[in-house]
Design a protein around this motif. Structure first.
Motif: not given
Length: 612
Positions: A162-170, A207-216, A303-309
């Motif tokens: 449970h909890g926050a996720l790093c988008v990169c391999y730790s 292709l996608s403008h000004n979004r939080y594209l790396l935020s999981l 499933e979408a694993v990111a919260s890009i908004d």
């Protein structure tokens, strides 16, 4: 019975005590320095106090010392580790392999997820050099975890649930360091993954403008505890060393209930003592979350694993706006909002906005501001005032069950106490045995005084009285008898508390790789010496040595932007609408080139300029 552990985060001693009270079998906490959360440090004295409290319940305290270390820092780190050992901690979470070359006290060593423990070969090596436990990479699937367990023997496996996720391999993220010199491997991450980006193709098409594209989104694996247990996991970890006490109380209590249900009637038992009782109903959507995902545990799905908004907490969905007035709005569901609640919503530009509820009158909801609220909009509650107040005022207790046996002897009376871990003590009261005049009153007084455990960590679960007849015993004598036997039980539990000692194995078993790039995170001479002894022949210094990262890979992720945005290469129609390579551009104009390994479903990010 085999033991399993629920492991909770502790930002400070208060959060740590709250976690123990809510049923955590262990807590992990940062020391004053060298932790992967630079702003979550604690003094040795506070850690010692926390350990003393946790040990009453046979719960454990682990300390995070999981950053890379420069040569000049190693002596100070070793001195700190020695102090922590003397303070009574139960294990040390590390990232820097150079520590295995140092003269450390016999603490069990835990390989941080920052070591990127993702293959059976890597975990088997760590087992062979004396690591007690590994914290597995977050992105591993159940099948991959099973394979790691199959190819290892005694090393303990821990995973996040449970909890926050790093988008990169730790341990493999260098983006923050490349941008501004703040290294995640040094506990200083500036969280660039929570910033806005624009995705472009080679020709500049957006292709996608000004979004939080790396935020999981945040991880939530409560539905998979049984499967993880069967796969070989024995420690279930909750993320959150920067989270507040309310988060700890809510999430630890929730997972305690879910894990207890899994363990009931099986071959496993929790690794600590006592039962926690709370007067609230835990609910993960009530505290900070960006939406939830199991994060590839059951394989890659749609499933979408990111919260890009938004990278912020959205909380729980309440309903859709049905009616809008100048001062209030109404929902399509019965109003469950209350005065003081915080709400949020996405405006017409998909930007997250928020306000506070001033009052609720029947179905009319009066917020502090109506700006941006329109008909059809989805409303979320990201601050439940009543729930948070209930958590703050909650009565939480954790008690260890004790059976008492009270009997007479030729010279007086004897009481035995047996706790739930089968520890047994006794104490004799030598005194005159005077038959009671009021037999019922004497027996009631005996039961009341012997079972009055008060504010101790114990509770009486059963009292067995073996007397030939009721006797009169003064209240003061009964109270003294109870205190004596509980003090003896406390002393015995401290002596019997399970302890594990660590032992670094200085050998030359081969490391799985013969060459290490900067991705190997070798920052000091001790780490270099260790890898050389284990057969590595070429070693590039860590990025934090001052390496120029332009053109180099700064992030590797199981998360794929193309899949998130519906641009997967497997869909040839969509793929034909843009030209590779793709790139991310941040708000400052810095460009990052993307490479997609579709065979292994991995996305790599390079710090431009780079040739792909």
């Amino acid at each position: 019975m085999k033991q399993v552990e629920l492991l909770a985060p502790a930002r400070d001693i208060d959060a740590g005590i709250a976690a123990v009270n809510c049923g955590a079998d262990a807590v992990y906490i940062g020391a004053r320095q060298f932790g992967a959360r630079e702003n979550a440090g604690n003094s040795v004295q506070d850690i010692e106090r926390l350990a003393h409290y946790a040990h009453k319940y046979w719960a454990r305290v682990y300390v995070t010392l999981n950053t890379l270390l420069y040569d000049h820092e190693l002596p100070e780190a070793v001195a700190l580790i020695t102090q922590l050992y003397e303070a009574g901690i139960d294990g040390l979470i590390i990232q820097d392999m150079g520590l295995l070359e140092c003269d450390l006290p016999p603490l069990p060593l835990i390989a941080s997820t920052q070591m990127h423990n993702n293959t059976p070969q890597k975990v088997a090596f760590l087992e062979q050099v004396g690591i007690q436990r590994v914290i597995l990479a977050r992105e591993l699937s159940l099948d991959q975890i099973r394979e790691i367990r199959r190819q290892t023997s005694v090393i303990e496996l821990e995973c996040f649930v449970h909890g926050a996720l790093c988008v990169c391999y730790s341990g493999q993220c260098y983006l923050s360091y490349a941008i501004g010199g703040r290294s995640g491997n040094r506990g200083q991450c500036a969280q660039p993954c929570r910033k806005k980006y624009t995705l472009k193709d080679r020709d500049g098409q957006i292709l996608s403008h000004n979004r939080y594209l790396l935020s999981l989104k945040d991880m939530h694996r409560a539905d998979y505890l049984r499967e993880l247990l069967d796969a070989g996991i024995t420690s279930f970890k909750i993320e959150g060393r920067l989270k507040d006490e309310a988060y700890v109380k809510n999430i630890v209590s929730y997972y305690r209930q879910r894990l207890d249900a899994v363990l009931a009637g099986g071959d496993w038992r929790k690794s600590s003592s006592g039962t926690s009782r709370i007067n609230f109903t835990p609910d993960p959507v009530k505290t900070f979350n960006r939406g939830y995902t199991n994060y590839f545990l059951t394989g890659r799905r749609d499933e979408a694993v990111a919260s890009i908004d938004t990278p912020k907490s959205i909380g729980e969905k309440i309903g859709q706006v049905l009616t809008v007035n100048k001062r209030y709005f109404m929902l399509d569901t019965p109003a469950i909002l209350h005065n003081g609640d915080g709400i949020c919503f996405f405006d017409t530009s998909r930007e997250l906005q928020g306000t506070q509820i001033n009052s609720v009158q029947a179905e009319r909801i009066f917020p502090a501001s109506m700006e941006g609220i329109s008909r059809g909009m989805v409303i979320y509650r990201n601050y439940d005032h009543a729930f948070i107040t209930q958590l703050s005022n909650s009565r939480i207790e954790r008690k260890i069950g004790v059976r008492l046996i009270f009997c007479e002897t030729p010279y007086g009376f004897f009481v035995s106490a047996i706790d739930e871990d089968s520890n047994q003590v006794g104490h004799e009261l030598a005194c005159e045995k005077a038959p009671a005049r009021n037999k019922e009153q004497a027996m009631n007084s005996l039961r009341k005084q012997l079972t009055k455990f008060g504010a101790t960590e114990f509770e009486c679960t059963n009292l067995e009285i073996k007397l030939s007849e009721p006797y009169f015993l003064p209240v003061a004598q009964l109270n003294a008898l109870r205190r004596e036997v509980l003090e003896k039980l406390t002393t015995l539990r401290a002596q019997q508390r399970p302890r594990i000692q660590g032992s670094i194995l200085k050998n030359s078993v081969p490391y799985p790789e013969r060459a290490l790039s900067y991705l190997g995170n070798v920052l000091n001479q001790q780490a270099e010496a260790l890898y050389l002894r284990h057969g590595v022949t070429r070693i590039e210094p860590a990025a934090e040595s001052g390496l120029d990262l332009h053109g180099k890979k700064v992030m590797t992720s199981k998360y794929c932007l193309r899949q998130q945005l519906g641009l997967c290469a497997q869909n040839s129609t969509i793929a034909a609408n843009f030209t590779e390579p793709l790139s991310l551009v941040d708000e400052h104009g810095q460009k990052y080139l993307l490479r997609f390994d579709c065979e292994t479903c991995v996305m790599e990010i390079f710090f431009a300029p780079a040739r792909l």
